[in-house]
Design a protein around this motif. Structure first.
Motif, PDB file in Angstrom:
ATOM      1  N   LYS B  43       0.823  -1.213   0.000  1.00 20.16           N
ATOM      2  CA  LYS B  43       0.000   0.000   0.000  1.00 20.16           C
ATOM      3  C   LYS B  43       0.862   1.271   0.000  1.00 20.16           C
ATOM      4  N   THR B  44       1.802   1.308   0.927  1.00 19.69           N
ATOM      5  CA  THR B  44       2.670   2.492   1.009  1.00 19.69           C
ATOM      6  C   THR B  44       3.493   2.643  -0.268  1.00 19.69           C
ATOM      7  N   THR B  45       3.958   1.517  -0.794  1.00 21.95           N
ATOM      8  CA  THR B  45       4.738   1.564  -2.029  1.00 21.95           C
ATOM      9  C   THR B  45       3.938   2.236  -3.147  1.00 21.95           C
ATOM     10  N   ALA B 161      -2.934  10.039   1.555  1.00 22.96           N
ATOM     11  CA  ALA B 161      -2.885   9.929   3.012  1.00 22.96           C
ATOM     12  C   ALA B 161      -2.578   8.487   3.383  1.00 22.96           C
ATOM     13  N   ASP B 162      -1.409   8.285   4.053  1.00 18.20           N
ATOM     14  CA  ASP B 162      -0.991   6.935   4.425  1.00 18.20           C
ATOM     15  C   ASP B 162      -1.295   6.706   5.904  1.00 18.20           C
ATOM     16  N   GLU B 163      -2.382   5.984   6.153  1.00 21.62           N
ATOM     17  CA  GLU B 163      -2.834   5.729   7.528  1.00 21.62           C
ATOM     18  C   GLU B 163      -2.874   7.007   8.365  1.00 21.62           C
ATOM     19  N   PRO B 164      -3.652   8.000   7.953  1.00 19.99           N
ATOM     20  CA  PRO B 164      -3.638   9.292   8.647  1.00 19.99           C
ATOM     21  C   PRO B 164      -4.175   9.218  10.069  1.00 19.99           C
TER      22      PRO B 164
HETATM   23 MG    MG Z   1       2.497   1.234   4.891  1.00 22.88          MG
END
Ligand code: MG
Ligand code: ATP
Lengths: 440, 229
Positions: B43-45, B161-164
């Motif tokens: 996901k982050t990638t 937004a990454d796990e905000p």
């Molecule tokens: Mg991640």
């Protein structure tokens, strides 16, 4: 915003900043003091050297213009005037007598040398002088002086002649042309006029035997001559008790605008001040009053060796400066590398937000520039003080600080700070934000 | 509606690790997408590649007509400053700058600072009385709201937004999620990584990842939306 970022990053971590600043301060202080001394050293050393050897030449006033070729006076011996050796004790009666470190009379005679009584003669010059003569002073004491005081740079192989003995030393160049002559050998010297009139060597008047005791090198005309006690030159030339030139070595105060003025045009107070200052001009004036009928000239002798030492000293100063600068740059590199690592996080955030590499580098550079300015300013003040005390201990008078050096030192500090932080800075600018944000 | 994001057969390998193994999907302008999936699923990638923080090994990732795979380093920098608004789980505020300065920082990297506008942005996220505070003096929720204001200040095309809400307690999570709902209703395009299905249900679509692949796309309905607390 840029100013804000630089200011914030500048005030943070004061301990590390202090370390960097200290490195810059030390580097710049050394650079300032060595550069100040380097600027001063030319002047100073020249003065030092001049005060070492003879710096005044006394000749008879009525003397004809010298006919010197290669330093050898070719005027006939009986032409011109002579000075009296007996008067020389008066040199130690002038107001500045203690500043008169030494004086040596000279009398040149053209001679012929023979290696044995019937050998072919060689024409050259015999210079009569003092090696270490005990001169009677009118106050009843004696003063020992001679070439070792007025010509300390003359180098002797073997030993000097004893004043009053039938001994001589020969110039290095002359010794080369006459291989038979070595210390311990006896030569025969006679008035050259005798050789001129008598073509047949066998009828030549018997010369004065002189034992060669040393070989002298002076890098000057004396190298081609024979040096012997003054008395011998006086006897050969037929002028007993006389001499032609007097070299005086006097401790003097450097000339300034005041010393160059004509004493006859001074007010009585100015005259007193001038007379009571050991200017070369006032000492010369006082010599003239005790040796009337003379002319006193100052000599400015800067021998090759002096120039050599000058350039060596400045090379040394440059090396010291360079070393200090490199050391400072290394210290800056070490601290800025830590700083950059420590601030990896915020650099990553800024880059993620779109800060360019140039901008990131600019923030660090501006900070280093501020440090450089601070370090250079403090270093300059410290260095000026250092130069002052170093100048005092080395040259006797403090080296005056030169403001012209401040921009130079500022520039050097900037260069040191920049080169020192170049590598860490490049790394910071090229940090990859993704792994940083991930927390690696 | 126009397609803002076009991802086609996107692959990313870190050495032997396949973080993305051929992902394709589109995002329409104004859409809110929730990206879900287990830890390490990529996901982050994906977010990093779409935001120009990383480059793919192969494939296309077109954001607002720009293929980020083809941008060089300075091109990516400009792309991040002009088109993307990032919001991170760890907030990532600059610790020695005040709330308003953190917002102005983004303005500065984009073009020029405008303090008035930055203050308005903070008022907008409900921090009118926290403008001069340093991040250390703010709660997690407040810090994340500063980050939202910072992400919005340059009117980005895409909000990533990454796990905000990953680091927030329930109350703070609610305020931040409320902000996202408002942004969505204002027409912002949002890609948000979350582990919370309730939050995921608020989005227009949920995209689920596993082992670097897109395994499931679920459109939301009003019923699921209303289910969020
Ligand atoms: Mg991640
Ligand atoms: N810079 C990197 N170097 C090596 N491997 C990486 C790197 N970044 C990510 N990975 C690997 O790629 C895979 C996907 O990682 P990613 O961070 O995208 O997962 P994620 O879905 O965001 O997980 P999480 O929910 O834990 O945040 C993981 O196996 C991770 O270890």
């Amino acid at each position: 915003m840029f100013g804000r970022l630089v200011k914030e990053s500048f005030v943070r971590n004061p301990r590390r900043k202090l370390l960097t600043a200290a490195a810059l301060v030390v580097g710049m202080a050394v650079a300032t003091s060595t550069l100040t001394i380097a600027l001063e050293v030319g002047d100073r050393l020249a003065r030092e050297f001049r005060s070492l050897g003879a710096n005044l030449l006394v000749t008879p006033q009525s003397d004809t213009l010298p006919v010197e070729i290669g330093g050898v006076d070719y005027r006939p011996v009986n032409e011109g005037a002579y000075l009296s050796e007996a008067d020389l004790g008066k040199m130690k009666t002038i107001f500045w007598r203690h500043n008169v470190l030494g004086f040596t009379p000279f009398l040149d005679v053209p001679i012929a040398i023979q290696q044995s009584e019937n050998a072919a003669p060689t024409r050259t010059m015999l210079i009569g002088t003092w090696n270490a003569k005990e001169v009677p002073v009118p106050d009843g004491t004696t003063f020992k002086t001679g070439v070792s005081v007025t010509h300390p740079w003359w180098k002797i192989r073997g030993r000097w002649f004893r004043d009053g003995a039938n001994e001589c030393v020969i110039g290095a160049a002359l010794a080369k042309t006459m291989p038979g002559i070595v210390p311990g050998k006896v030569i025969y010297v006679s008035d050259e006029t005798g050789v001129n009139s008598v073509q047949d060597h066998s009828t030549l008047a018997k010369g004065t035997p002189l034992e060669v005791v040393g070989i002298v090198s002076t890098d000057d005309a004396e190298d081609k001559a024979v040096l012997a006690p003054l008395e011998i030159a006086q006897n050969i030339s037929g002028h007993p008790g006389k001499f032609r030139q007097l070299f005086v070595s006097a401790l003097t105060k450097p000339a300034d605008a005041f010393s160059e003025r004509d004493p006859l045009k001074m007010t009585p107070t100015e005259y007193d001040r001038w007379f009571c200052s050991p200017y070369i001009s006032s000492i010369a004036f006082q010599i003239k009053t005790v040796l009337p009928g003379t002319e006193v000239r100052t000599i400015r002798r800067v021998a090759d060796t002096e120039g050599n030492i000058l350039s060596r000293v400045s090379t040394l100063l440059w090396i010291v400066t360079l070393t200090a600068l490199i050391a400072a740059a290394l210290a800056v590199a070490a601290t800025s590398a830590t700083t950059v690592l420590e601030r990896r996080g915020e650099v990553g955030v800024m880059k993620a937000l779109g800060a360019t590499n140039t901008l990131v580098a600019g923030i660090f550079l501006a900070e280093q520039l501020l440090l450089a300015i601070a370090g250079a300013s403090m270093g300059f003040v410290l260095g000026a003080l250092l130069a002052r005390s170093l100048g005092s201990s080395i040259f006797g008078t403090p080296a005056s600080p030169r403001l012209i050096l401040f921009p130079v030192v500022l520039g050097l500090a900037a260069i040191v700070a920049f080169t020192g932080s170049l590598i860490p800075l490049r790394r910071a600018a090229h940090f990859n934000p993704a792994p940083i944000l991930r927390g690696e | 509606m126009a397609t803002l994001v076009r991802v086609d057969d996107l692959r990313k390998e870190f050495g032997k690790v396949r973080a993305l193994a051929g992902v394709s999907f589109n995002v329409e302008a104004g859409e809110w997408i929730a990206i879900m999936g287990p830890s390490g699923s990529g996901k982050t990638t994906l977010i990093n590649i779409l935001g120009g923080l990383d480059t793919p090994t192969s494939g296309q990732a077109i954001v607002d007509e720009v293929d980020v795979a083809r941008l060089d380093e300075s091109g990516l920098t400009r792309f991040r400053a002009q088109k993307i608004g990032f919001i991170f789980q760890q907030f990532h505020l600059v610790p020695y700058l005040t709330a308003v300065e953190n917002v102005m920082l983004a303005q500065y990297f984009h073009s020029a600072t405008d303090e008035k506008e930055a203050q308005l942005a903070l008022e907008r996220v409900g921090l009118a009385d926290r403008i001069e505070h340093l991040p250390g003096a703010l709660s997690g929720g407040e810090q994340q709201r500063v980050a939202v204001a910072r992400a919005l200040i340059n009117h980005p095309k895409l909000i990533l937004a990454d796990e905000p809400t990953g680091n927030l307690d329930e109350a703070n999570e609610e305020t931040v999620i409320q902000l996202f709902r408002e942004l969505h209703s204002e027409g912002h395009t949002i890609l948000m990584v979350t582990h919370d299905p309730a939050i995921g249900n608020l989005a227009d679509r949920r995209i689920e990842f596993a082992h670097g692949r897109l395994v499931k796309v679920t459109p939301s309905n009003d019923a699921s939306r209303n289910a969020y607390r």
